[in-house]
Design a protein around this motif. Structure first.
Motif, mmCIF file in Angstrom:
data_model
loop_
_atom_site.group_PDB
_atom_site.id
_atom_site.type_symbol
_atom_site.label_atom_id
_atom_site.label_comp_id
_atom_site.label_asym_id
_atom_site.label_seq_id
_atom_site.Cartn_x
_atom_site.Cartn_y
_atom_site.Cartn_z
ATOM 1 N N ASP A 22 0.832 -1.203 0.000
ATOM 2 C CA ASP A 22 0.000 0.000 0.000
ATOM 3 C C ASP A 22 0.872 1.260 0.000
ATOM 4 N N GLY A 23 1.879 1.290 0.840
ATOM 5 C CA GLY A 23 2.796 2.429 0.872
ATOM 6 C C GLY A 23 3.557 2.569 -0.436
ATOM 7 N N HIS A 24 3.972 1.451 -0.969
ATOM 8 C CA HIS A 24 4.715 1.440 -2.224
ATOM 9 C C HIS A 24 3.837 1.962 -3.365
ATOM 10 N N LEU A 25 2.579 1.565 -3.363
ATOM 11 C CA LEU A 25 1.660 2.023 -4.400
ATOM 12 C C LEU A 25 1.461 3.538 -4.326
ATOM 13 N N GLY A 26 1.393 4.062 -3.114
ATOM 14 C CA GLY A 26 1.314 5.517 -2.946
ATOM 15 C C GLY A 26 2.512 6.211 -3.557
ATOM 16 N N HIS A 27 3.680 5.605 -3.403
ATOM 17 C CA HIS A 27 4.899 6.159 -3.997
ATOM 18 C C HIS A 27 4.824 6.123 -5.525
ATOM 19 N N VAL A 28 4.283 5.050 -6.071
ATOM 20 C CA VAL A 28 4.145 4.930 -7.523
ATOM 21 C C VAL A 28 3.208 6.027 -8.050
ATOM 22 N N ILE A 29 2.124 6.262 -7.346
ATOM 23 C CA ILE A 29 1.191 7.324 -7.750
ATOM 24 C C ILE A 29 1.904 8.670 -7.745
ATOM 25 N N ALA A 30 2.692 8.914 -6.725
ATOM 26 C CA ALA A 30 3.453 10.169 -6.653
ATOM 27 C C ALA A 30 4.441 10.266 -7.818
ATOM 28 N N MET A 31 5.062 9.158 -8.168
ATOM 29 C CA MET A 31 5.994 9.156 -9.297
ATOM 30 C C MET A 31 5.271 9.550 -10.585
ATOM 31 N N LEU A 32 4.068 9.031 -10.769
ATOM 32 C CA LEU A 32 3.282 9.379 -11.952
ATOM 33 C C LEU A 32 2.947 10.870 -11.959
ATOM 34 N N VAL A 39 9.814 3.807 -17.462
ATOM 35 C CA VAL A 39 10.523 2.573 -17.110
ATOM 36 C C VAL A 39 10.697 2.461 -15.595
ATOM 37 N N ASP A 40 10.925 3.579 -14.928
ATOM 38 C CA ASP A 40 11.053 3.555 -13.463
ATOM 39 C C ASP A 40 9.711 3.234 -12.802
ATOM 40 N N ILE A 41 8.650 3.798 -13.347
ATOM 41 C CA ILE A 41 7.313 3.535 -12.815
ATOM 42 C C ILE A 41 6.931 2.074 -13.040
ATOM 43 N N ALA A 42 7.214 1.567 -14.227
ATOM 44 C CA ALA A 42 6.904 0.164 -14.536
ATOM 45 C C ALA A 42 7.642 -0.765 -13.582
ATOM 46 N N GLN A 43 8.883 -0.432 -13.277
ATOM 47 C CA GLN A 43 9.671 -1.247 -12.349
ATOM 48 C C GLN A 43 9.013 -1.264 -10.967
ATOM 49 N N GLN A 44 8.561 -0.115 -10.520
ATOM 50 C CA GLN A 44 7.929 -0.032 -9.209
ATOM 51 C C GLN A 44 6.565 -0.731 -9.204
ATOM 52 N N LEU A 45 5.835 -0.611 -10.288
ATOM 53 C CA LEU A 45 4.552 -1.326 -10.395
ATOM 54 C C LEU A 45 4.764 -2.840 -10.378
#
Length: 93
Positions: A22-32, A39-45
Motif C-alpha cells: 500500500d505504501g509502495h503504491l502511494g509512492h508509484v502514484i506520486a511518481m506518476l 521505465v522507473d514507474i513500470a519497475q515499481q509497479l
C-alpha cells in the motif's frame, strides 16, 4: 460481528506485506504525478504486483494447508464436510 474462525497464523505477515505494498503504491502514484520515467514507474509497479501476488499465494497456501487438514480430520470423525470452498479457491491460483 466478524467471524474470527478464519484467522490463520500467516494473516499477520500477509497484513504487513499488504501495508508495505500500500505504501509502495502511494509512492508509484506520486511518481506518476511528478512525471518520472515510465521505465522507473513500470519497475515499481512490478514490485507492487509481486508483493500482492506473494500475499495471495501465502493466503491460499495457508488456507489449503490449514483448512484442508481440519476438513480431513472432521471427515475422519464422520462429519459431513463440503469441499466446494477448496474447489472455489483454486480459481485464484
Amino acid at each position: 460481528m466478524q467471524d474470527k474462525t478464519h484467522l490463520h497464523q500467516s494473516h499477520g505477515e500477509i497484513i504487513k506485506r499488504l501495508k508495505r505494498v500500500d505504501g509502495h503504491l502511494g509512492h508509484v502514484i506520486a511518481m506518476l504525478e511528478e512525471g518520472h520515467r515510465c521505465v522507473d514507474i513500470a519497475q515499481q509497479l512490478h514490485a507492487v504486483e509481486k508483493g500482492i501476488c506473494q500475499a495471495k499465494r501465502t493466503l491460499i497456501q495457508d488456507h489449503l494447508d490449514h483448512c484442508l487438514e481440519e476438513a480431513t480430520k472432521a471427515r475422519a470423525q464422520g462429519a459431513s464436510v463440503s469441499l466446494e470452498e477448496f474447489k472455489e479457491i483454486t480459481k485464484y491460483l
